[in-house]
Design an enzyme around this catalytic site. Structure first.
Site, PDB file in Angstrom:
ATOM      1  N   CYS A  70      31.891  41.738  48.883  1.00 43.63           N
ATOM      2  CA  CYS A  70      32.719  42.607  49.724  1.00 43.63           C
ATOM      3  C   CYS A  70      33.557  41.714  50.620  1.00 43.63           C
ATOM      4  O   CYS A  70      33.002  40.936  51.419  1.00 43.63           O
ATOM      5  CB  CYS A  70      31.839  43.536  50.554  1.00 43.63           C
ATOM      6  SG  CYS A  70      32.774  44.585  51.685  1.00 43.63           S
ATOM      7  N   CYS A 212      39.346  47.977  51.958  1.00 44.67           N
ATOM      8  CA  CYS A 212      38.575  47.244  50.950  1.00 44.67           C
ATOM      9  C   CYS A 212      39.211  45.868  50.796  1.00 44.67           C
ATOM     10  O   CYS A 212      40.334  45.748  50.308  1.00 44.67           O
ATOM     11  CB  CYS A 212      38.562  47.985  49.617  1.00 44.67           C
ATOM     12  SG  CYS A 212      37.650  47.094  48.323  1.00 44.67           S
TER      13      CYS A 212
END
Length: 267
Positions: A70, A212
């Site tokens: 991530c 994101c």
């Protein structure tokens, strides 16, 4: 038993962080990330020792599933290491399931070298094989969508649109399309000009997110590859702004990460 738990955010992507390794990380993520019965977050991050790097980052989505990487999370993770004085370095080598990531602190921002994209895919990433990035038409119930899929830290599918909000009704269908046996992150990308992108992402295991990092980075990598953008772009996402640069086929993500609160919670 009471444990100290910390909450961080990086352009609106929020995370629970702990200095300890939960006995059952999946159940722990489900409990703490729940926005009504827990603290609320997109995912859980915690450190563990590494044989190949300075430290390992472990990441679980809000639904308890494991995520390989991530981009916003790793910036929050390193800021957490700094804030708690777990590790103070100029450059951090962080092991993830998505590979070895290099993170450096640059003023108030953190930059992550996400490395090179993996464009050769096979099962279980996709139902079939792919040697290089290819435009692919995916059939949904009422329409056909042109997509590009590859791996940059984790699996991403990119769709170019005129309005990042125009396909809200199909994001879940695309994420769970049979072409993606383990689902895919879905990025809707609008090219504003050579130096600016606007992106909205539906993450597997989370749903819509305010940001994101790996999705933004994958979107810029592809856009630069296709000649739509310059090497460096400013990216507008619902949670703020990120800077992504493609250099020598590697992708660099730069953005903030911020401590929100520490909580004592009975586990």
């Amino acid at each position: 038993m009471m444990h100290n738990i910390y909450k961080y955010e990086a352009t609106g992507n929020d995370f629970i962080l702990t200095a300890f390794e939960p006995n059952d990380p999946s159940a722990f993520a489900l409990k703490t990330c729940d926005r009504h019965f827990g603290i609320g977050a997109d995912g859980l991050l915690y450190p563990s020792p590494s044989d190949i790097a300075d430290i390992k980052m472990n990441y679980y989505n809000a639904d308890g599933t494991i995520a390989p990487m991530c981009g916003n999370g790793i910036r929050s993770f390193v800021q957490f290491l700094i804030d708690l004085k777990i590790m103070i370095k100029d450059v951090y080598r962080v092991e993830t399931l998505g590979g070895l990531m290099i993170v450096s602190k640059e003023g108030q921002l953190l930059e992550v070298n996400l490395g090179k994209a993996v464009t050769t895919l096979t099962y279980p990433d996709i139902d079939g094989t792919q040697e290089d990035i290819t435009k692919r038409a995916l059939q949904l119930e009422n329409k056909t969508i042109e997509t590009y899929t590859f791996n940059l830290g984790t699996l991403h599918t990119i769709i170019y649109v005129d309005d990042v909000n125009e396909h809200d009704d199909i994001a879940h269908q695309l994420c769970h399309h049979s072409f993606f046996p383990k689902r895919s992150n879905i990025n809707f990308v609008k090219v504003i000009d050579k130096d600016h992108l606007q992106i909205k992402t539906y993450e597997r295991g989370v749903g819509w997110t305010l940001s994101c990092g790996t999705g933004s980075s994958a979107s810029q990598y592809l856009s630069y590859l296709l000649g739509k953008t310059n090497k460096q772009v400013d990216i507008s996402i619902p949670g703020g702004n990120l800077i992504v640069t493609v250099k020598d086929k590697e992708t660099y993500l730069r953005g903030p990460a911020r401590f929100i609160a520490s909580i004592e919670m009975e586990i």
